[in-house]
Design a protein around this motif. Structure first.
Motif, PDB file in Angstrom:
ATOM      1  N   GLY A  87    -100.354 104.026 -35.169  1.00  0.00           N
ATOM      2  CA  GLY A  87    -100.507 103.015 -34.126  1.00  0.00           C
ATOM      3  C   GLY A  87    -100.465 101.599 -34.641  1.00  0.00           C
ATOM      4  O   GLY A  87    -100.361 100.668 -33.848  1.00  0.00           O
ATOM      5  N   ASN A  88    -100.538 101.420 -35.961  1.00  0.00           N
ATOM      6  CA  ASN A  88    -100.404 100.096 -36.576  1.00  0.00           C
ATOM      7  C   ASN A  88     -99.008  99.939 -37.150  1.00  0.00           C
ATOM      8  O   ASN A  88     -98.460 100.882 -37.742  1.00  0.00           O
ATOM      9  N   TRP A  89     -98.458  98.743 -37.010  1.00  0.00           N
ATOM     10  CA  TRP A  89     -97.085  98.495 -37.446  1.00  0.00           C
ATOM     11  C   TRP A  89     -97.064  97.320 -38.433  1.00  0.00           C
ATOM     12  O   TRP A  89     -97.191  96.166 -38.020  1.00  0.00           O
ATOM     13  N   PRO A  90     -96.924  97.591 -39.732  1.00  0.00           N
ATOM     14  CA  PRO A  90     -96.789  96.501 -40.713  1.00  0.00           C
ATOM     15  C   PRO A  90     -95.608  95.619 -40.346  1.00  0.00           C
ATOM     16  O   PRO A  90     -94.513  96.106 -40.034  1.00  0.00           O
ATOM     17  N   THR A  91     -95.826  94.315 -40.372  1.00  0.00           N
ATOM     18  CA  THR A  91     -94.828  93.358 -39.888  1.00  0.00           C
ATOM     19  C   THR A  91     -94.644  92.239 -40.905  1.00  0.00           C
ATOM     20  O   THR A  91     -95.597  91.816 -41.555  1.00  0.00           O
ATOM     21  N   HIS A  92     -93.415  91.774 -41.024  1.00  0.00           N
ATOM     22  CA  HIS A  92     -93.110  90.711 -41.976  1.00  0.00           C
ATOM     23  C   HIS A  92     -91.971  89.871 -41.414  1.00  0.00           C
ATOM     24  O   HIS A  92     -90.998  90.399 -40.860  1.00  0.00           O
ATOM     25  N   ILE A  93     -92.082  88.546 -41.553  1.00  0.00           N
ATOM     26  CA  ILE A  93     -91.020  87.620 -41.144  1.00  0.00           C
ATOM     27  C   ILE A  93     -90.488  86.946 -42.401  1.00  0.00           C
ATOM     28  O   ILE A  93     -91.267  86.465 -43.231  1.00  0.00           O
ATOM     29  N   TYR A  94     -89.172  86.878 -42.548  1.00  0.00           N
ATOM     30  CA  TYR A  94     -88.618  86.353 -43.791  1.00  0.00           C
ATOM     31  C   TYR A  94     -87.166  85.922 -43.608  1.00  0.00           C
ATOM     32  O   TYR A  94     -86.525  86.217 -42.578  1.00  0.00           O
ATOM     33  N   LEU A  95     -86.656  85.210 -44.618  1.00  0.00           N
ATOM     34  CA  LEU A  95     -85.242  84.861 -44.717  1.00  0.00           C
ATOM     35  C   LEU A  95     -84.639  85.732 -45.805  1.00  0.00           C
ATOM     36  O   LEU A  95     -85.261  85.968 -46.842  1.00  0.00           O
ATOM     37  N   GLU A  96     -83.426  86.209 -45.591  1.00  0.00           N
ATOM     38  CA  GLU A  96     -82.829  87.176 -46.516  1.00  0.00           C
ATOM     39  C   GLU A  96     -81.564  86.628 -47.155  1.00  0.00           C
ATOM     40  O   GLU A  96     -80.777  85.930 -46.516  1.00  0.00           O
ATOM     41  N   TRP A  97     -81.389  86.959 -48.426  1.00  0.00           N
ATOM     42  CA  TRP A  97     -80.202  86.537 -49.188  1.00  0.00           C
ATOM     43  C   TRP A  97     -79.639  87.720 -49.956  1.00  0.00           C
ATOM     44  O   TRP A  97     -80.347  88.335 -50.748  1.00  0.00           O
ATOM     45  N   TYR A  98     -78.361  88.041 -49.709  1.00  0.00           N
ATOM     46  CA  TYR A  98     -77.634  89.027 -50.497  1.00  0.00           C
ATOM     47  C   TYR A  98     -76.721  88.267 -51.465  1.00  0.00           C
ATOM     48  O   TYR A  98     -75.670  87.774 -51.069  1.00  0.00           O
ATOM     49  N   PRO A  99     -77.106  88.129 -52.724  1.00  0.00           N
ATOM     50  CA  PRO A  99     -76.260  87.406 -53.681  1.00  0.00           C
ATOM     51  C   PRO A  99     -74.899  88.086 -53.860  1.00  0.00           C
ATOM     52  O   PRO A  99     -74.783  89.306 -53.745  1.00  0.00           O
ATOM     53  N   THR A 100     -73.879  87.284 -54.157  1.00  0.00           N
ATOM     54  CA  THR A 100     -72.572  87.828 -54.492  1.00  0.00           C
ATOM     55  C   THR A 100     -72.634  88.474 -55.872  1.00  0.00           C
ATOM     56  O   THR A 100     -73.640  88.367 -56.583  1.00  0.00           O
ATOM     57  N   THR A 101     -71.549  89.137 -56.249  1.00  0.00           N
ATOM     58  CA  THR A 101     -71.512  89.789 -57.561  1.00  0.00           C
ATOM     59  C   THR A 101     -71.731  88.783 -58.682  1.00  0.00           C
ATOM     60  O   THR A 101     -72.490  89.036 -59.629  1.00  0.00           O
ATOM     61  N   ALA A 102     -71.081  87.620 -58.589  1.00  0.00           N
ATOM     62  CA  ALA A 102     -71.233  86.589 -59.624  1.00  0.00           C
ATOM     63  C   ALA A 102     -72.654  86.038 -59.635  1.00  0.00           C
ATOM     64  O   ALA A 102     -73.247  85.824 -60.697  1.00  0.00           O
ATOM     65  N   GLU A 103     -73.227  85.802 -58.448  1.00  0.00           N
ATOM     66  CA  GLU A 103     -74.600  85.294 -58.374  1.00  0.00           C
ATOM     67  C   GLU A 103     -75.597  86.322 -58.901  1.00  0.00           C
ATOM     68  O   GLU A 103     -76.571  85.982 -59.579  1.00  0.00           O
ATOM     69  N   LEU A 104     -75.326  87.592 -58.596  1.00  0.00           N
ATOM     70  CA  LEU A 104     -76.208  88.659 -59.053  1.00  0.00           C
ATOM     71  C   LEU A 104     -76.222  88.748 -60.576  1.00  0.00           C
ATOM     72  O   LEU A 104     -77.264  89.000 -61.190  1.00  0.00           O
ATOM     73  N   ALA A 105     -75.068  88.524 -61.195  1.00  0.00           N
ATOM     74  CA  ALA A 105     -74.988  88.558 -62.658  1.00  0.00           C
ATOM     75  C   ALA A 105     -75.832  87.442 -63.271  1.00  0.00           C
ATOM     76  O   ALA A 105     -76.514  87.646 -64.279  1.00  0.00           O
ATOM     77  N   LEU A 106     -75.814  86.260 -62.655  1.00  0.00           N
ATOM     78  CA  LEU A 106     -76.637  85.153 -63.153  1.00  0.00           C
ATOM     79  C   LEU A 106     -78.123  85.458 -63.010  1.00  0.00           C
ATOM     80  O   LEU A 106     -78.928  85.185 -63.906  1.00  0.00           O
ATOM     81  N   LEU A 107     -78.492  86.054 -61.881  1.00  0.00           N
ATOM     82  CA  LEU A 107     -79.891  86.402 -61.656  1.00  0.00           C
ATOM     83  C   LEU A 107     -80.356  87.488 -62.633  1.00  0.00           C
ATOM     84  O   LEU A 107     -81.463  87.418 -63.171  1.00  0.00           O
ATOM     85  N   ALA A 108     -79.495  88.478 -62.856  1.00  0.00           N
ATOM     86  CA  ALA A 108     -79.840  89.552 -63.789  1.00  0.00           C
ATOM     87  C   ALA A 108     -80.022  89.006 -65.202  1.00  0.00           C
ATOM     88  O   ALA A 108     -80.885  89.472 -65.958  1.00  0.00           O
ATOM     89  N   ASP A 109     -79.231  88.004 -65.549  1.00  0.00           N
ATOM     90  CA  ASP A 109     -79.352  87.387 -66.872  1.00  0.00           C
ATOM     91  C   ASP A 109     -80.702  86.676 -67.019  1.00  0.00           C
ATOM     92  O   ASP A 109     -81.337  86.737 -68.082  1.00  0.00           O
TER      93      ASP A 109
END
Length: 322
Positions: A87-109
């Motif tokens: 009967g309880n529903w965990p709730t969250h409000i947020y902004l979402e970002w899916y990095p590109t392949t190149a951006e993901l490589a920088l983040l992984a580094d």
């Protein structure tokens, strides 16, 4: 809607000839025939199909529940913040970002370099990929994890949609300022985060005020309380209560120093020296990235609602496209 996965044996069965192979037909010949087979019209056409819409990811953004019990052993030592209650529903409000392949490589580094500088310190876990290696989205929170009861779900979603239209906050971009460490409210986990710069339209502060106002209408706490000095990075999250309506932050308050994009986590807090070593990592390439936000994500239970920011202007004759 669900994806249907066909096994290799089923797909091969459609393509093999119905005539039985002769006894002198070697396996190598069969393999060669499969390789030399020309693609069909439908196969060549499928490669030119447009990409799936971004909303498609929301359908499969939540993994299957392994257990309703709090078993940290299933989650690298993490503990459930909100207990599972029917009967309880965990709730969250947020902004979402899916990095590109190149951006993901920088983040992984950056995550890799951070782990190298903490070799004798706390172990960090990347938030860029799931346990199965699938890319995960990054997000900026606009609420702390809260709980709605069943009868509040639709009313809260409708209020959020109405507020977004009334506030008229347009899509915006952010850039990265630096690395930092923050904890969750319970101080059971520490997160390696990217701090964003304040966008030109002050969209983050405006969205925070919008969300806090909507949360207050349902007796839910704001993300940050009024006594916070955001310039010190010591942003405190509001205490949760359902008996007293919390006050939203002041209309002109700047909470830019509180927002963050988490890229890794740890069960232990790094020492001041360890934090400094990570903060010294060069982020010049990451700072060149412009992260676009054009909608708010509202997650209620396992359902994710995509609430677009307005891209039209209002004239005397009604809505007019930009």
């Amino acid at each position: 809607m669900a994806l249907v996965k066909y096994s290799d044996s089923e797909s091969d069965a459609d393509q093999l000839p119905t005539k039985r192979l002769a006894t002198n037909d070697a396996p190598e010949v069969t393999k060669k025939r499969r390789i030399e087979r020309k693609p069909t019209h439908s196969e060549s056409k499928s490669s030119s199909l447009p990409p799936l819409p971004a909303e498609f990811r929301d359908l499969y953004a939540t993994s299957s529940r392994i257990s309703v019990q709090d078993d940290p052993g299933l989650h690298d030592g993490r503990k459930r913040v909100i207990p599972h209650v029917v009967g309880n529903w965990p709730t969250h409000i947020y902004l979402e970002w899916y990095p590109t392949t190149a951006e993901l490589a920088l983040l992984a580094d950056v995550v890799s370099k951070s782990a190298d500088r903490l070799q004798n310190g706390p172990k960090i876990h990347s938030l860029l990929y799931s346990d199965l290696g699938a890319q995960l989205p990054l997000h900026i929170s606009l609420s702390r994890p809260i709980v709605l009861v069943t009868e509040e779900r639709h009313a809260f979603s409708a209020l959020m949609e109405s507020e977004i239209k009334d506030w008229d906050i347009r899509p915006f971009d952010i850039t990265v300022e630096g690395l930092d460490w923050v904890s969750n409210f319970e101080r059971t986990r520490w997160f390696l985060v990217l701090r964003p710069n304040r966008p030109s339209n002050d969209g983050l502060n405006s969205l925070l005020r919008l969300c806090n106002r909507s949360l207050a209408a349902f007796n839910q706490p704001p993300l940050y309380d009024n006594t916070t000095n955001s310039s010190t990075r010591g942003c405190r999250k509001g205490q949760q209560t359902r008996t007293q309506r919390p006050a939203a932050p002041a209309a002109n308050r700047d909470f830019s120093g509180c927002f963050h994009l988490s890229i890794a986590w740890s069960l232990e807090e790094p020492t001041p020296d360890e934090k400094q070593r990570v903060a010294d990592i060069n982020l010049d390439k990451l700072r060149e990235i412009k992260v676009p936000f054009n909608s708010i994500k509202l997650k209620i239970g396992n359902n994710i609602h995509n609430l677009p920011l307005p891209t039209t202007v209002i004239s005397e004759g009604g809505f007019v496209g930009l």
